[in-house]
Design an enzyme around this catalytic site. Sequence first.
Site, short mmCIF file in Angstrom:
data_model
loop_
_atom_site.label_atom_id
_atom_site.label_comp_id
_atom_site.label_asym_id
_atom_site.label_seq_id
_atom_site.Cartn_x
_atom_site.Cartn_y
_atom_site.Cartn_z
N ASN A 213 0.86 -1.20 0.00
CA ASN A 213 0.00 0.00 0.00
C ASN A 213 0.89 1.25 0.00
OD1 ASN A 213 0.59 0.81 2.86
ND2 ASN A 213 -0.28 -1.24 3.22
N ASP A 282 -4.06 -6.67 5.22
CA ASP A 282 -5.03 -7.55 5.89
C ASP A 282 -4.95 -8.98 5.36
OD1 ASP A 282 -6.11 -5.67 7.65
OD2 ASP A 282 -7.39 -4.83 6.05
N LYS A 292 9.26 -16.74 -10.79
CA LYS A 292 8.42 -15.66 -11.32
C LYS A 292 7.23 -16.25 -12.07
CE LYS A 292 8.55 -11.80 -14.48
NZ LYS A 292 9.21 -11.28 -15.67
N ASP A 309 -3.96 -10.27 13.09
CA ASP A 309 -4.07 -8.86 13.47
C ASP A 309 -3.03 -8.58 14.56
OD1 ASP A 309 -4.95 -6.37 14.77
OD2 ASP A 309 -6.57 -6.53 13.30
N VAL A 311 -2.02 -5.67 16.18
CA VAL A 311 -2.36 -4.84 17.35
C VAL A 311 -3.35 -5.58 18.26
CG1 VAL A 311 -4.26 -3.47 16.35
CG2 VAL A 311 -2.75 -2.45 18.05
N PHE A 326 -4.34 2.69 15.11
CA PHE A 326 -4.76 3.70 14.16
C PHE A 326 -5.94 3.13 13.39
CE2 PHE A 326 -1.97 7.46 13.36
CZ PHE A 326 -1.16 7.33 14.48
N LYS A 340 -13.37 -0.50 15.96
CA LYS A 340 -12.02 -1.12 16.08
C LYS A 340 -11.49 -0.99 17.51
CE LYS A 340 -10.72 -0.73 11.24
NZ LYS A 340 -10.17 0.08 10.17
N LYS A 344 -10.84 -4.62 18.96
CA LYS A 344 -9.43 -5.01 19.12
C LYS A 344 -8.96 -4.81 20.57
CE LYS A 344 -8.35 -4.03 14.27
NZ LYS A 344 -7.25 -4.07 13.32
O1 PMT Z 1 2.84 6.05 6.63
P1 PMT Z 1 2.20 7.35 6.22
O2 PMT Z 1 2.34 7.61 4.73
O3 PMT Z 1 2.68 8.50 7.06
O4 PMT Z 1 0.64 7.22 6.46
C1 PMT Z 1 0.12 7.13 7.75
C2 PMT Z 1 -1.05 6.12 7.82
C3 PMT Z 1 -2.20 6.63 6.96
C4 PMT Z 1 -0.60 4.75 7.32
C5 PMT Z 1 -1.43 6.03 9.33
O5 PMT Z 1 -1.86 7.28 9.78
C6 PMT Z 1 -2.55 5.00 9.55
O6 PMT Z 1 -3.72 5.26 9.42
N1 PMT Z 1 -2.15 3.77 9.94
C7 PMT Z 1 -3.06 2.60 10.09
C8 PMT Z 1 -3.31 1.99 8.75
C9 PMT Z 1 -4.22 0.78 8.84
O7 PMT Z 1 -3.79 -0.29 8.49
O8 PMT Z 1 -5.40 1.00 9.41
P2 PMT Z 1 -6.56 -0.14 9.59
O9 PMT Z 1 -7.77 0.63 9.93
O10 PMT Z 1 -6.61 -1.06 8.42
O11 PMT Z 1 -6.04 -0.97 10.83
C10 PMT Z 1 -6.44 -0.69 12.16
C11 PMT Z 1 -5.29 -0.92 13.12
O12 PMT Z 1 -4.97 -2.31 13.11
C12 PMT Z 1 -4.02 -0.20 12.77
O13 PMT Z 1 -3.43 0.22 13.98
C13 PMT Z 1 -3.16 -1.26 12.10
O14 PMT Z 1 -1.76 -1.02 12.31
C14 PMT Z 1 -3.62 -2.50 12.83
N2 PMT Z 1 -3.51 -3.74 12.07
C15 PMT Z 1 -4.21 -3.93 10.91
C16 PMT Z 1 -4.15 -5.15 10.27
C17 PMT Z 1 -3.33 -6.17 10.79
N3 PMT Z 1 -3.22 -7.33 10.20
N4 PMT Z 1 -2.63 -5.95 11.91
C18 PMT Z 1 -2.71 -4.76 12.55
O15 PMT Z 1 -2.05 -4.57 13.59
#
Ligand code: PMT
Length: 401
Positions: A213, A282, A292, A309, A311, A326, A340, A344
């Site tokens: 991403n 995800d 390849k 996940d 976090v 986040f 969330k 979580k």
């Molecule tokens: O890196 P930059 O360009 O500065 O951009 C910042 C950002 C937009 C990436 C940052 O501000 C942000 O939003 N980060 C979280 C991105 C994200 O994956 O959000 P989510 O809503 O999909 O996930 C929710 C939370 O679960 C997040 O804390 C994520 O880190 C966590 N997660 C998600 C999936 C996973 N498999 N494991 C996780 O820990």
Amino acid sequence: MQRLTNRRILLGISGGIAAYKCAELVRLLSKAGAEVRVIMTSGAMEFITPLTMQALSGNPVHHALLDPEAEAGMGHIELAKWADLLLIAPASANLISRLAQGMGNDLLTTVCLATDAPICLAPAMNQAMWRDPMTQANMERLQAAHGDNLTVIGPDAGEQACGDVGPGRMMEPEAIATAVADRFDTGLLDGVSVVITAGPTREAIDPVRYISNHSSGKMGYALAAAARDAGARVTLISGPVTIPAPDRVQVVHVTSALDMLQAAQSELEHCQIFIASAAVADYRPASVADQKVKKSTDELSIQLIKNPDIVATVAAHEPHPFTVGFAAETQDVEHYARDKLARKNLDLIVANDVSRTDIGFNSDDNAVSVFWPEGQQRFDTMNKHSLARALIELIAGQYKA
Ligand code: PMT
């Protein structure tokens, strides 16, 4: 002593029998989280070897003023700028006299002239030399010249190495380290261990292709720098990014979500605050092709399976750190963020609207709404570094509440 976390202490050792105590002094400063570099005068090296000080500080010892190699690396100006504080221990009568005259005839005196950092000075000499009117006049001159920028630590009174009894003994290393720590302001997160995930993950399809991403790591790296400045011991678990790592932060480089999970779990034992700003994929391809994938059919399907996940795994661990997530949303930001937060089992969540191109992914700015069980706070668009400082202040407050 927690105020010493991440501080850069430049220790200047001059010639005197008390120099042997500097081994313990460096150990104490390093144990308290400070980074220590050592300058030794020629006299100091008669009493304790540079090798001992190098081994204890973990850095090469500086000695020569005119060393062509040092000038290319850390010369007197670089050292003077590097230091958050210059500690001179022991400060001999000779060194104090040279400092009082503003001399720059060796590396240590030159650095003293060149630095803007506060100076702590621990005198050590024979009691008669300390009481001598010339030494006392030199001390007064130094104090008048440096004002509040100079802290004199000791000397102590008691039995001296030469058998005399009186004032002139260097203070014990513990007392010197405490006095040095007291020169620094208290940080919001002094000595707290903070782990931050940042950047994207890459999920391999074959040896040359991956799913990822647009995360640049800017938000997470800014948080790491802000937590460090608040006095925390910071570990940054970073996916592949192109921005430089903040200094005085331990960086663990990872590629995939599974790598990131493993790195997070191995930090859990000492982690007090966990901040998940990484954009973790995800899903990942169910299998990674060994070679390849060749272009053949008009359509190609890749089967994806869910990643763990990270976090949520951290928040489910017992005991768990204060856990901050986040939420990257494109609609109904508050609704999905609160979902969330609860699902979580997080202590706090920072929500950003990633449908906007002026903030969020790969931008220098961000705007967020923060939610926690008892409250919420809005931070309008600002530079990610300013936002990171505001978020660390909020997180520290909630962590301590
Ligand atoms: O890196 P930059 O360009 O500065 O951009 C910042 C950002 C937009 C990436 C940052 O501000 C942000 O939003 N980060 C979280 C991105 C994200 O994956 O959000 P989510 O809503 O999909 O996930 C929710 C939370 O679960 C997040 O804390 C994520 O880190 C966590 N997660 C998600 C999936 C996973 N498999 N494991 C996780 O820990």
